[in-house]
Design a protein around this motif. Structure first.
Motif, mmCIF file in Angstrom:
data_model
loop_
_atom_site.group_PDB
_atom_site.id
_atom_site.type_symbol
_atom_site.label_atom_id
_atom_site.label_comp_id
_atom_site.label_asym_id
_atom_site.label_seq_id
_atom_site.Cartn_x
_atom_site.Cartn_y
_atom_site.Cartn_z
ATOM 1 N N PRO A 59 0.814 -1.233 0.000
ATOM 2 C CA PRO A 59 0.000 0.000 0.000
ATOM 3 C C PRO A 59 0.838 1.271 0.000
ATOM 4 O O PRO A 59 0.382 2.318 -0.425
ATOM 5 C CB PRO A 59 -0.813 -0.145 1.294
ATOM 6 N N ASN A 60 2.101 1.118 0.385
ATOM 7 C CA ASN A 60 2.985 2.296 0.407
ATOM 8 C C ASN A 60 3.578 2.446 -0.990
ATOM 9 O O ASN A 60 4.491 1.716 -1.393
ATOM 10 C CB ASN A 60 4.083 2.082 1.443
ATOM 11 N N ARG A 61 3.064 3.431 -1.700
ATOM 12 C CA ARG A 61 3.472 3.625 -3.092
ATOM 13 C C ARG A 61 4.936 4.011 -3.187
ATOM 14 O O ARG A 61 5.649 3.558 -4.076
ATOM 15 C CB ARG A 61 2.602 4.679 -3.763
ATOM 16 N N GLU A 62 5.398 4.853 -2.299
ATOM 17 C CA GLU A 62 6.780 5.310 -2.400
ATOM 18 C C GLU A 62 7.747 4.154 -2.160
ATOM 19 O O GLU A 62 8.773 4.019 -2.831
ATOM 20 C CB GLU A 62 7.033 6.419 -1.395
ATOM 21 N N LYS A 63 7.393 3.317 -1.145
ATOM 22 C CA LYS A 63 8.239 2.180 -0.856
ATOM 23 C C LYS A 63 8.253 1.214 -2.041
ATOM 24 O O LYS A 63 9.298 0.671 -2.427
ATOM 25 C CB LYS A 63 7.699 1.469 0.402
#
Length: 574
Positions: A59-63
């Protein structure tokens, strides 16, 4: 070079190797391209699936982007994520993928691989690359398609690897071509070496040298061919030698033949002659017309022809036979024999028989007729009986003389008669002739004169035969000299080696046209010029034979109305 077997074989090998190298290079390049495309496509497909899962589960797009960025750098791959617009379309990829491909991507959840053939630098989200390998993979969120993940790699590396491979292959091909060139030339030269030897041997055989051998020690087909070639050369040498021997034998046979042999073709061109034939033809290069006529008959009728022809004053007996080749007459062979002497001898024999028959018939007829007259008492007085008896006696003497002359002539001509040389005084011999014919000369009022050198030495001759010569000549002179004539017998030394005997008369003489024939058998002068009974016609022939037996010569000089002189020159043999 290209016309030789070595050159042709060398060029053939080079051509085959070049074609093989070309096919091999094409196959290698094609295989490498397909292998690279397949491998990269599989790799990008797996990478696309992995990135899709990372985005959906994180869910963490940046990660997620950091993780994906590390993966992309590791694979040297670029990525573009395209979401649907409000209408649910993807306008930025419609120029890259066809509607069917997009449908497969979105509906069937399948990736699609495409290789570009144009530049995509006009799309804002793409890097500036010319050719690339790209795949599209569906991107889902909570089970719904929200976009497309596009992964692509530049084909520049593939081209670089391909170019390097091409360089390596070209280098390999070049080195292999050079090696193949030298190897093929060496192989061609090695393979054709026996052929070149056989060529040289064939040239030597063509020049007649059958002793030249091929030294090849291999056991393959070429070695067997070389052995067969050497055997053929030996057999040819034996055959040629045999033919040469046969030709030499034939040449010697033809040269040793007394008869002429000529071989001609259908046109009449002379092919083979022997020396007697050249002599008979007087070394002419063409056949006489009479022989050409015989050749035409032989060729047309295919039969043997025999004929006598007159050529250069001689009589030739020609026997001609056809020469066949494949049952066709290609020429003729002829045998030439000079039968001039035989024909002349045959004519002389016939003339001899005719003359002897004639000479014997006359006295025999007279003897028979007068004998019948006496037997039948047709004679009335003793005087007539005595006269007829005397005639019978004279004719019997004439027949005796003829037989004796024939016997003497036969012995002389057959060589059975031998000259008995002894020391002879020619002066005494001439005196004897004067005494012997003095009565007959006085009866016909002919003066018989001796004229010789008192100092004439004795000579070695056959005295009896020289006496016979003088007897025949003086008897001839008396019968051809009229009353009141004169006959002279002369003798003198002509030189230290020869002496001369002459019998001359003042008779009627001999016609000039008859002089060449006076020494032939049965020659007789015109009976009108002869006193009393004519001779046998053999006297002068016997005289000539006796003189020739002594190695001497006899000649005659005569003029009509003035007389005749017979001159004899004989070696003294002192």
């Amino acid at each position: 070079m290209t016309r030789s077997v070595v050159g042709k074989l060398w060029i053939t090998i080079i051509a085959i190797v070049a074609v093989l190298f070309l096919l091999l290079s094409t196959i290698v390049f094609k295989y490498f391209d397909n292998h690279y495309y397949t491998q990269q496509s599989n790799s990008l497909s797996a990478l696309g699936e992995e990135i899709s899962l990372i985005i959906e589960k994180n869910p963490n797009r940046e990660k997620a982007i950091e993780i994906i960025d590390d993966i992309l750098r590791a694979y040297e791959t670029n990525m573009v994520i395209i979401k649907k617009d409000a209408t649910g379309k993807y306008p930025q990829i419609e120029k890259l993928f066809s509607p069917e491909d997009i449908k497969l991507i979105l509906e069937n959840q399948k990736n699609v691989v495409r290789i570009s053939d144009v530049s995509y630098k006009y799309y804002l989200t793409f890097d500036k690359v010319d050719d690339f390998l790209a795949i599209a993979y569906p991107l889902s969120e909570n089970g719904k398609d929200i976009g497309v993940i596009i992964l692509y790699q530049s084909l520049e590396r593939l081209y670089e690897v391909t170019n390097n491979l091409k360089k390596i292959l070209l280098l390999f091909v070049g080195i292999a071509s050079v090696i193949t060139t030298f190897f093929s030339f060496f192989l061609s030269y090695k393979i054709t070496a026996p052929i070149r030897q056989m060529k040289k041997a064939a040239v030597q055989m063509a020049r007649g040298n059958f002793k030249h051998k091929i030294s090849i020690r291999t056991t393959d087909e070429i070695g067997e061919l070389a052995d067969s070639f050497n055997k053929m050369a030996s057999q040819l040498a034996e055959t040629v030698q045999a033919l040469s021997d046969e030709k030499e034998k034939l040449t010697n046979i033809l040269k040793s033949m007394a008869d002429g042999v000529i071989t001609v073709n259908r046109r009449g061109d002379i092919i083979v002659t022997n020396p007697p034939a050249d002599k008979l033809l007087l070394w002419e290069k063409e056949l006489p017309d009479s022989i050409k006529e015989m050749l035409e008959t032989v060729i047309k009728q295919e039969v043997n022809v025999k004929k006598d022809i007159n050529l250069h004053g001689r009589i030739l007996s020609v026997v001609m036979a056809p020469l066949f080749s494949d049952k066709v007459v290609n020429g003729a062979v002829m045998l030439l024999r000079d039968v001039t002497y035989e024909r002349k001898l045959n004519k002389l024999r016939q003339d001899f028989l005719a003359n002897v028959s004639h000479e014997l018939r006359t006295p025999i007829s007279m003897i028979q007729g007068y004998s019948e007259a006496i037997i039948d008492d047709m004679v009335l007085s003793p005087e007539e009986t005595k006269e007829l008896t005397h005639i019978i006696y004279e004719e019997s003497l004439r027949m005796g003389r003829l037989v004796n002359d024939l016997l003497d002539l036969a012995r002389m001509e057959s060589g059975m008669y031998q000259i008995q040389y002894s020391k002879t005084d020619i002066k005494l011999l001439i005196d004897k002739m004067i005494r012997k014919f003095s009565s007959l000369a006085q009866e016909h009022k002919i003066e018989l004169i001796s004229d010789y050198d008192p100092k004439l030495p004795e000579v070695y001759v056959d005295g009896d035969r020289i006496e016979q010569v003088l007897t025949n000549l003086v008897d001839n002179a008396i019968r051809h000299t009229k009353n009141g004539g004169k006959i002279t017998i002369r003798a003198k030394l002509k030189s230290s080696d020869n002496f001369l005997l002459e019998v001359s008369d003042t008779g009627e003489g001999i016609p000039e046209q008859d002089i060449p024939y006076v020494f032939e058998r049965f020659y007789k002068a015109d009976k009108a010029r002869t006193r009393g009974n004519s001779g046998t016609g053999l006297g002068l022939s016997i005289v000539k034979n006796i003189v020739n037996s002594h190695g001497g010569t006899i000649s005659v000089d005569s003029k009509i109305g003035q007389g005749t002189t017979f001159s004899i020159i004989i070696p003294t043999n002192i």
